[in-house]
Design a protein around this motif. Structure first.
Motif, PDB file in Angstrom:
ATOM      1  N   ARG A  10       0.841  -1.202   0.000  1.00 37.91           N
ATOM      2  CA  ARG A  10       0.000   0.000   0.000  1.00 37.91           C
ATOM      3  C   ARG A  10       0.885   1.265   0.000  1.00 37.91           C
ATOM      4  N   PRO A  11       0.296   2.414  -0.325  1.00 44.81           N
ATOM      5  CA  PRO A  11       1.079   3.656  -0.331  1.00 44.81           C
ATOM      6  C   PRO A  11       1.732   3.944   1.017  1.00 44.81           C
ATOM      7  N   ASN A  12       2.926   4.541   0.937  1.00 46.83           N
ATOM      8  CA  ASN A  12       3.605   5.113   2.108  1.00 46.83           C
ATOM      9  C   ASN A  12       4.335   4.119   3.006  1.00 46.83           C
ATOM     10  N   VAL A  13       4.469   2.876   2.565  1.00 50.55           N
ATOM     11  CA  VAL A  13       5.193   1.903   3.399  1.00 50.55           C
ATOM     12  C   VAL A  13       6.699   1.966   3.174  1.00 50.55           C
ATOM     13  N   LYS A  15       8.141   1.692  -0.304  1.00 51.13           N
ATOM     14  CA  LYS A  15       8.526   0.938  -1.515  1.00 51.13           C
ATOM     15  C   LYS A  15       9.541   1.709  -2.356  1.00 51.13           C
ATOM     16  N   SER A  16       9.278   2.988  -2.585  1.00 53.75           N
ATOM     17  CA  SER A  16      10.166   3.772  -3.457  1.00 53.75           C
ATOM     18  C   SER A  16      11.509   4.030  -2.786  1.00 53.75           C
ATOM     19  N   THR A  17      11.494   4.167  -1.462  1.00 53.75           N
ATOM     20  CA  THR A  17      12.747   4.342  -0.722  1.00 53.75           C
ATOM     21  C   THR A  17      13.615   3.091  -0.896  1.00 53.75           C
ATOM     22  N   VAL A  30      10.154   9.828  -4.198  1.00 50.91           N
ATOM     23  CA  VAL A  30       9.776   9.521  -2.817  1.00 50.91           C
ATOM     24  C   VAL A  30       9.225  10.801  -2.221  1.00 50.91           C
ATOM     25  N   ASP A  32       6.776  12.479   1.229  1.00 57.46           N
ATOM     26  CA  ASP A  32       6.013  12.286   2.460  1.00 57.46           C
ATOM     27  C   ASP A  32       4.522  12.217   2.176  1.00 57.46           C
ATOM     28  N   GLU A  61      -1.333   5.876  -5.189  1.00 59.66           N
ATOM     29  CA  GLU A  61      -1.312   6.978  -4.249  1.00 59.66           C
ATOM     30  C   GLU A  61      -2.456   7.969  -4.453  1.00 59.66           C
ATOM     31  N   ARG A  93       5.777  -0.031  11.662  1.00 60.75           N
ATOM     32  CA  ARG A  93       5.302   0.883  12.709  1.00 60.75           C
ATOM     33  C   ARG A  93       3.792   0.961  12.754  1.00 60.75           C
ATOM     34  N   SER A 145      14.874  -1.587   7.176  1.00 58.81           N
ATOM     35  CA  SER A 145      14.755  -0.141   7.203  1.00 58.81           C
ATOM     36  C   SER A 145      15.343   0.364   5.900  1.00 58.81           C
ATOM     37  N   ALA A 146      14.459   0.626   4.949  1.00 62.95           N
ATOM     38  CA  ALA A 146      14.914   1.084   3.631  1.00 62.95           C
ATOM     39  C   ALA A 146      15.649   2.406   3.766  1.00 62.95           C
ATOM     40  N   GLU A 147      15.158   3.234   4.672  1.00 64.68           N
ATOM     41  CA  GLU A 147      15.749   4.558   4.838  1.00 64.68           C
ATOM     42  C   GLU A 147      17.158   4.472   5.438  1.00 64.68           C
TER      43      GLU A 147
HETATM   44  P1  GDP Z   1       5.850   4.304  -0.970  1.00 63.93           P
HETATM   45  O1  GDP Z   1       4.600   5.112  -1.096  1.00 63.93           O
HETATM   46  O2  GDP Z   1       5.534   2.920  -0.444  1.00 63.93           O
HETATM   47  O3  GDP Z   1       6.673   4.288  -2.214  1.00 63.93           O
HETATM   48  O4  GDP Z   1       6.724   4.980   0.204  1.00 63.93           O
HETATM   49  P2  GDP Z   1       7.948   6.029   0.097  1.00 63.93           P
HETATM   50  O5  GDP Z   1       9.199   5.305  -0.272  1.00 63.93           O
HETATM   51  O6  GDP Z   1       7.529   7.178  -0.749  1.00 63.93           O
HETATM   52  O7  GDP Z   1       8.105   6.437   1.624  1.00 63.93           O
HETATM   53  C1  GDP Z   1       7.030   7.014   2.345  1.00 63.93           C
HETATM   54  C2  GDP Z   1       7.568   7.688   3.587  1.00 63.93           C
HETATM   55  O8  GDP Z   1       8.145   6.720   4.476  1.00 63.93           O
HETATM   56  C3  GDP Z   1       8.679   8.709   3.291  1.00 63.93           C
HETATM   57  O9  GDP Z   1       8.522   9.774   4.195  1.00 63.93           O
HETATM   58  C4  GDP Z   1       9.945   7.919   3.610  1.00 63.93           C
HETATM   59  O10 GDP Z   1      11.019   8.770   3.960  1.00 63.93           O
HETATM   60  C5  GDP Z   1       9.480   7.078   4.786  1.00 63.93           C
HETATM   61  N1  GDP Z   1      10.294   5.841   4.936  1.00 63.93           N
HETATM   62  C6  GDP Z   1      10.677   4.986   3.976  1.00 63.93           C
HETATM   63  N2  GDP Z   1      11.438   3.989   4.477  1.00 63.93           N
HETATM   64  C7  GDP Z   1      11.549   4.228   5.807  1.00 63.93           C
HETATM   65  C8  GDP Z   1      12.213   3.547   6.887  1.00 63.93           C
HETATM   66  O11 GDP Z   1      12.887   2.543   6.736  1.00 63.93           O
HETATM   67  N3  GDP Z   1      12.047   4.082   8.136  1.00 63.93           N
HETATM   68  C9  GDP Z   1      11.316   5.215   8.350  1.00 63.93           C
HETATM   69  N4  GDP Z   1      11.217   5.648   9.599  1.00 63.93           N
HETATM   70  N5  GDP Z   1      10.688   5.884   7.365  1.00 63.93           N
HETATM   71  C10 GDP Z   1      10.805   5.396   6.102  1.00 63.93           C
END
Ligand code: GDP
Ligand code: MG
Length: 163
Positions: A10-13, A15-17, A30, A32, A61, A93, A145-147
């Motif tokens: 789903r959005p915001n998990v 994936k793109s990170t 990527v 917020d 999204e 989380r 933790s992708a980030e």
């Molecule tokens: P997508 O919609 O699944 O592609 O999600 P994004 O990659 O755009 O990330 C959505 C938000 O989650 C952004 O604010 C990222 O910085 C944050 N995020 C991505 N990976 C992590 C992680 O490993 N830890 C934390 N705390 N935040 C993350």
């Protein structure tokens, strides 16, 4: 032909990170805010000694309306069909949500290889979500933790036998 891994969820998990981390260039947007990335994006992934093609699914999204689940289904089915394996990402989380259950159902029924990852698991914040993820019936979740780049060696270890 290169092994292809599709990242779905789903959005915001995150994936793109994760896609950006694997590809090493900012090919996928990527943000917020839900609403930035679109559709499917492909890149050349490097992970430890592994080289493969990775597909980022977006395009959900902007669909937080009554068609969300239909779009989720169509896009996920497209991604799964073009991939050798799928990495299903949830937010450790947030825990397992109703939309996560919909994805899990689609993926279980696909009969294709699925890896499960609970992202945003840095520190201790993701512990309960990680345990929750077992309930999806897709095996043991990887804590990522992708980030922060955590869990990448574990991801390589589960991918290596598939590639
Ligand atoms: P997508 O919609 O699944 O592609 O999600 P994004 O990659 O755009 O990330 C959505 C938000 O989650 C952004 O604010 C990222 O910085 C944050 N995020 C991505 N990976 C992590 C992680 O490993 N830890 C934390 N705390 N935040 C993350
Ligand atoms: Mg995205």
């Amino acid at each position: 032909m290169s092994f292809t891994l599709a990242i779905v969820g789903r959005p915001n998990v995150g994936k793109s990170t994760l896609f950006n981390r694997l590809v090493g260039r900012r090919l996928a947007l990527v943000d917020d805010q839900p609403g930035v990335t679109r559709d499917l994006r492909e890149g050349a992934a490097k992970l430890a000694d592994l080289r493969f093609t990775v597909v980022d699914t977006a395009g959900l999204e902007d669909a937080y309306d009554d068609s969300l689940q239909g779009r989720m289904r169509r896009l996920t089915e497209r991604a799964v069909a073009m991939a050798d394996a799928t990495l299903f990402v949830i937010d450790a989380r947030a825990g397992v949500t109703a939309n996560d259950e919909v994805f899990a159902d689609i993926l279980r029924k696909s009969g294709r290889p699925v890896l499960l990852a609970a992202n945003k698991a840095e520190g201790n914040a993701g512990q309960s979500g990680l345990l929750d993820a077992f309930s999806l019936g897709l095996g043991e979740p990887l804590a990522l933790s992708a980030e922060h780049g955590e869990g990448m060696a574990d991801l390589a270890q589960v991918l290596r036998p598939l590639i």
